[in-house]
Design a protein around this motif. Structure first.
Motif, mmCIF file in Angstrom:
data_model
loop_
_atom_site.group_PDB
_atom_site.id
_atom_site.type_symbol
_atom_site.label_atom_id
_atom_site.label_comp_id
_atom_site.label_asym_id
_atom_site.label_seq_id
_atom_site.Cartn_x
_atom_site.Cartn_y
_atom_site.Cartn_z
ATOM 1 N N GLY A 267 40.711 23.023 45.429
ATOM 2 C CA GLY A 267 40.246 24.470 45.328
ATOM 3 C C GLY A 267 39.454 25.136 44.602
ATOM 4 N N PHE A 268 39.435 26.103 44.496
ATOM 5 C CA PHE A 268 38.624 26.717 43.679
ATOM 6 C C PHE A 268 40.036 27.998 42.703
ATOM 7 N N GLY A 269 39.680 28.377 41.676
ATOM 8 C CA GLY A 269 40.251 29.190 40.583
ATOM 9 C C GLY A 269 40.744 30.326 41.087
ATOM 10 N N LEU A 270 41.920 30.616 40.815
ATOM 11 C CA LEU A 270 42.570 32.794 41.194
ATOM 12 C C LEU A 270 43.274 32.534 39.533
ATOM 13 N N SER A 271 42.716 34.323 39.924
ATOM 14 C CA SER A 271 43.414 34.936 38.718
ATOM 15 C C SER A 271 44.894 35.554 38.816
ATOM 16 N N ASP A 272 45.474 34.926 37.863
ATOM 17 C CA ASP A 272 47.370 35.095 38.276
ATOM 18 C C ASP A 272 47.853 35.266 37.002
ATOM 19 N N THR A 273 49.508 34.898 37.093
ATOM 20 C CA THR A 273 50.107 34.233 35.846
ATOM 21 C C THR A 273 50.087 32.472 36.625
ATOM 22 N N ARG A 274 50.472 31.630 35.720
ATOM 23 C CA ARG A 274 50.314 30.486 35.771
ATOM 24 C C ARG A 274 51.515 29.950 36.781
ATOM 25 N N GLU A 275 52.903 31.027 36.983
ATOM 26 C CA GLU A 275 53.733 30.719 37.135
ATOM 27 C C GLU A 275 53.190 30.986 38.677
ATOM 28 N N ALA A 276 52.764 31.828 39.642
ATOM 29 C CA ALA A 276 52.260 32.165 40.756
ATOM 30 C C ALA A 276 51.436 31.242 41.424
ATOM 31 N N ALA A 277 49.878 30.806 40.201
ATOM 32 C CA ALA A 277 49.026 29.852 40.186
ATOM 33 C C ALA A 277 49.653 28.266 40.453
ATOM 34 N N ARG A 278 50.577 28.350 40.022
ATOM 35 C CA ARG A 278 51.668 26.581 40.442
ATOM 36 C C ARG A 278 51.635 27.155 41.968
#
Length: 900
Positions: free
Chosen positions: A851-862
């Motif tokens: 999917g598309f990426g998003l802006s957030d912390t690494r932990e939240a993105a993972r």
């Protein structure tokens, strides 16, 4: 009443007028000419005055557009050395064989292009006879970027020269049998002839500029004297619509690349119709190139027009030529004299009178046949002016007729790019026009014959003598025997084997540290070419600025603002770093030039181009194909890699797919290393394979793509077990087992194999601990350094099986006997690890950042993508539950416990 001719205050120069009276006299003179002789005469005088000022070096704004006439008047044309009649016969043979080759191939349905070379024949032949330096003289010879659609004409000349035979011509575009000719200039397919691939529109001109620039780079760094090399790029006027075609014009002018000439074949047609139907492409290009700082030479009209220009005492003819749009010029090519008299000459009394002095034959000769690009004398004059011009690159705008000499069915027809053959009658008409000694009886069963005057004919001897005088055959690609580069000192690589201890280090920084050590090597250090698109500080490379210097042909003409700092911004004429500004395309063109220097100049260079991984393959994958075609070698480094590691940057910066694109390129060896010692091991093996002693059967003409991360992490020591280096290079090795990791799982604990690449291995290691401590599961962790290399090896094993050879893929060998299912995870879409699924004997599942990426912390993105350690644990339990090795309720319990 306001004087319309008066200069308005807003237009006045900001400098004070030291002599208003003198200024007024000049203005009055202009007004007087305008009143007495008309505005056209006044404009003529102003243009000539500006030209004189420019020639005298007076600092004035440049004239961006000149009249629609030849830049070099007939009276100033130099005589052409050699035998013009002989060159006419040679060109006639080449025209014939180019058309015959494509026509004969049409019965197989393979296509081909006839009309392009027909229009450009003299642009090439004049160069081959008098200008293009070959590879057998001193230096490296010239670099020729041949327009792809003109390839039949180049093959035809090689046939006349004895470098190709009839069988090869008959296998044009039929390569599978092993004795064919590629459709276009493809060095990988015909490496002794073609040096540069050019058919991907726009990449030829871009690459030519950076090749000319790289020639200067080699000279300024004292690696090779390239003063004798000139870069010639042959382009179509339609091709100039591609943004890459004009992307680096300012660079070429700024760095005064007078070792570069563009030859634009202005036949006014692209594939579907006119290039600028309602406008004039030559004038547009002239303004564009002049505005960028290039020297412009227009070669538009042939000698038949001389009489018309002599009759043009009022300037009416020149004015009319500026007015007529290109599509109408094409129409004149197909209409009779009466139409031309009415439409072209009929609207101006002076032109009506001029037309009365011209016969119908004269009018047809001018408008149907006589173009500057079709006459060797005109082309020779333009080329001579180009190579003698100093201080700026030159563009030659040569007007031609697409389909010239192919007959009325081809010339200037909108569809001629798609027309693949001539009829027998059309060939006979062409034969008569070219005055070739080919008999009707030579057309056996309606098949057009190839023509050749004989290996010992005056034409062939003349051609070969001219080429010998210029340094041998052209085009040609030569790879001179060069001793393998010595391997750098082992210390540079071994220093990463012990790990980083308690210090967290990103693999991007590990790579930069490795390069800093390698560029200090006494033997090979100078051959490294660091390339970066204005992101050196992002990647921690600013420490290289003062030690290596940033290349600039001007050196450093200013005092840098940070001169008092240790890592100041240092430019130098012999600088080693190519910092290109914000241009991935320009940086890739740099890389291509450097990566093929071993062939172009006989000097092996080691380029590494480091970039935001998202903006490499996604933006410039076409150039990566060009790189593979051109047999380039070096290291592409996708930094700030992965979909979840670049915090805060968001969708357009979050790379979850570059390894997928890289996997589509047969020349790319794509790696996703997790640890610093893996980076060092891969670079060490890449240097051996590409620049040292390659193993038997290894293709040296490859390039490496490494993804490295900006996330500081603990760097472990290299495991001291057998086969680690082999596994790193081939793509997979076991990093640890549950037991070797210090975890003591229960007796008979269910077991799973966790495969991770890049930064994902850290999540796998955390999951390994959670599985043992909280769920009683033993997990072994594997580092998958290259999913695509594992797949490539497996595909080769499948091919071997079809040949009756038994061969086990490496991935199957590595995982043989590993207990339990396999769960693979990476910071990329699942398609990346899934490349190897069909060759894994164990039960397979994968996780990825689809999917598309998003802006957030690494932990939240993972957590969002379901690739963090807790998500790995749940996925592992689900795999084991399917096999009945853990309770199904454990999966639900884990999801709830981790808040998934």
């Amino acid at each position: 009443m306001t004087d319309p001719h008066a200069i308005q205050p807003s237009e006045l120069d900001q400098l004070p007028d030291r002599d208003p009276e003198e200024t007024a006299e000049w203005q009055a003179s202009l007004d007087a000419v305008t009143k007495a002789a008309g505005p056209h005469r006044a404009a003529y005088l102003m243009r000539r005055t500006l030209e004189r000022a420019e020639g005298a070096g007076i600092a004035l704004p440049k004239l961006l557009e000149t009249d629609y006439v030849n830049s070099i008047p007939t009276s100033a044309e130099p005589s052409v050395p050699g035998d013009e009649a002989m060159e006419q016969r040679i060109t006639a043979w080449n025209r014939w064989n180019a058309a015959a080759m494509v026509t004969r191939g049409s019965k197989y349905g393979v296509g081909g292009h006839i009309a392009t070379f027909a229009s450009a024949a003299w642009l090439y032949e004049t160069g081959f006879n008098h200008f293009f330096k070959g590879k057998e003289a001193d230096g490296s010879g010239d670099q020729l970027y041949i327009q792809g659609h003109a390839s039949p004409g180049i093959y035809a000349r090689a046939f006349l020269d004895g470098r190709l035979n009839e069988e090869q011509l008959d296998n044009f575009r039929r390569e599978a049998g092993g004795n064919g000719l590629p459709s276009y200039p493809h060095p990988r397919r015909l490496p002794w002839l073609w040096e540069f691939p050019t058919v991907s529109m726009g990449l030829g001109p871009l690459s030519a500029i950076y090749q000319a620039r790289f020639n200067r780079y080699l000279a300024n760094r004292g690696i090779k004297d390239t003063a004798g090399s000139h870069v010639w790029a042959f382009l179509g006027d339609g091709e100039m619509d591609e943004p890459e075609s004009t992307a680096a014009l300012a660079l070429a002018a700024r760095e005064e690349l007078d070792n570069l000439t563009f030859v634009i074949n202005c036949n006014l047609q692209r594939l579907d119709g006119p290039v600028r139907a309602n406008f004039k492409i030559v004038q547009e290009l002239e303004a564009q190139f002049r505005g960028a700082g290039w020297n412009v030479v227009k070669t538009l009209w042939g000698t038949a027009w001389d009489e018309l220009f002599q009759l043009d005492t009022t300037g009416a003819l020149v004015r009319r030529l500026r007015q007529v749009p290109d599509a109408q010029i094409q129409t004149y090519q197909t209409r009779d004299a009466a139409y031309i008299r009415q439409d072209f000459f009929g609207g101006d009394p002076a032109l009506v009178e001029m037309a009365k002095l011209l016969s119908d034959d004269k009018i047809l000769e001018c408008f149907h046949l006589s173009r500057g690009g079709h006459e060797s004398r005109k082309v020779f004059a333009a080329y001579k002016a180009a190579v003698e011009h100093k201080g700026a690159p030159t563009v030659i705008l040569a007007q031609t007729v697409k389909g010239h000499t192919l007959g009325e069915g081809f010339a200037s027809k909108n569809a001629n790019h798609q027309m693949k053959k001539l009829s027998v009658d059309e060939f006979k008409n062409m034969r008569d026009l070219l005055e070739l000694p080919i008999k009707d009886s030579d057309f056996v069963d309606g098949v057009v014959p190839y023509g050749h005057p004989g290996a010992d004919s005056p034409e062939v001897r003349y051609l070969q003598e001219r080429r010998a005088a210029l340094g041998g055959p052209a085009p040609a690609r030569r790879v001179h025997p060069v001793a393998p580069l010595p391997a750098p000192a082992e210390k540079a690589f071994a220093s990463f084997d012990k790990g980083s201890g308690s210090q967290n280090v990103a693999t991007t920084m590990a790579f930069v540290r490795l390069v800093k050590d390698l560029v200090r090597d006494k033997e090979t250090g100078k051959r490294w070419v660091p390339i970066v698109p204005d992101e050196a500080r992002t990647f921690g490379m600013e420490s290289l600025f003062p030690s290596l210097g940033i290349y600039s042909p001007k050196g450093q003409t200013y005092e840098p603002v940070d001169r008092d700092q240790l890592m100041y911004y240092k430019e130098a004429q012999n600088g080693q770093i190519l910092n290109e500004g914000i241009t991935e395309a320009g940086s890739m063109a740099d890389f291509i030039a450097a990566s093929t220097s071993y062939a172009t100049h006989g000097e092996a260079m080691i380029p590494f181009y480091i970039f935001y991984s998202m903006f490499g393959w996604q933006r410039t994958a076409d150039q990566m194909w060009q790189l593979g075609d051109q047999l380039g070698r070096g290291f592409l480094v996708g930094a700030t890699a992965g979909r979840t590691t670049l915090t805060g940057e968001g969708l357009q910066h979050a790379d979850g797919h570059s390894p997928v694109i890289a996997a589509t390129n047969p020349a790319a060896l794509s790696y996703d290393p997790a640890f610093a010692y893996e980076v060092a091991t891969i670079v060490k093996d890449g240097l051996r394979r590409m620049y040292g002693e390659a193993a038997p059967g290894e293709d040296q003409n490859v390039f490496y793509y490494l993804t490295v991360y900006n996330e500081p992490m603990p760097q472990p020591a290299k495991p001291s077990v057998d086969g680690v280096d082999e596994g790193i290079v081939k793509g997979l090795y076991r990093f640890n087992t549950a037991e070797s990791a210090g975890i003591t799982p229960p007796a008979n604990a269910p077991r799973i194999q966790l495969l991770g690449s890049g930064t994902a291995i850290h999540w796998a290691l955390k999951a390994q601990a959670l599985l043992a401590e909280e769920w009683g599961v033993a997990a072994d962790v594997w580092s998958a350094t290259s999913w695509s290399e594992l797949r490539r090896d497996a595909l080769e094993a499948d091919e071997a099986l079809l040949r009756g050879e038994e061969r086990v893929p490496f991935v199957r060998q590595a995982l043989q006997g590993a207990e339990g299912p396999v769960l693979a995870v990476s910071d990329y879409m699942r398609q990346v690890p899934d490349q190897i699924a069909q060759w894994v004997e164990q039960d397979w599942s994968s996780l990825g950042a689809d999917g598309f990426g998003l802006s957030d912390t690494r932990e939240a993105a993972r957590r969002h993508f379901g690739v963090d350690a807790e998500s790995i644990v749940v996925a592992a339990l689900a795999q084991l539950a399917k096999r009945g090795e853990v309770k199904a309720a454990s999966v639900k319990e884990a999801r709830e416990q981790y808040g998934l």
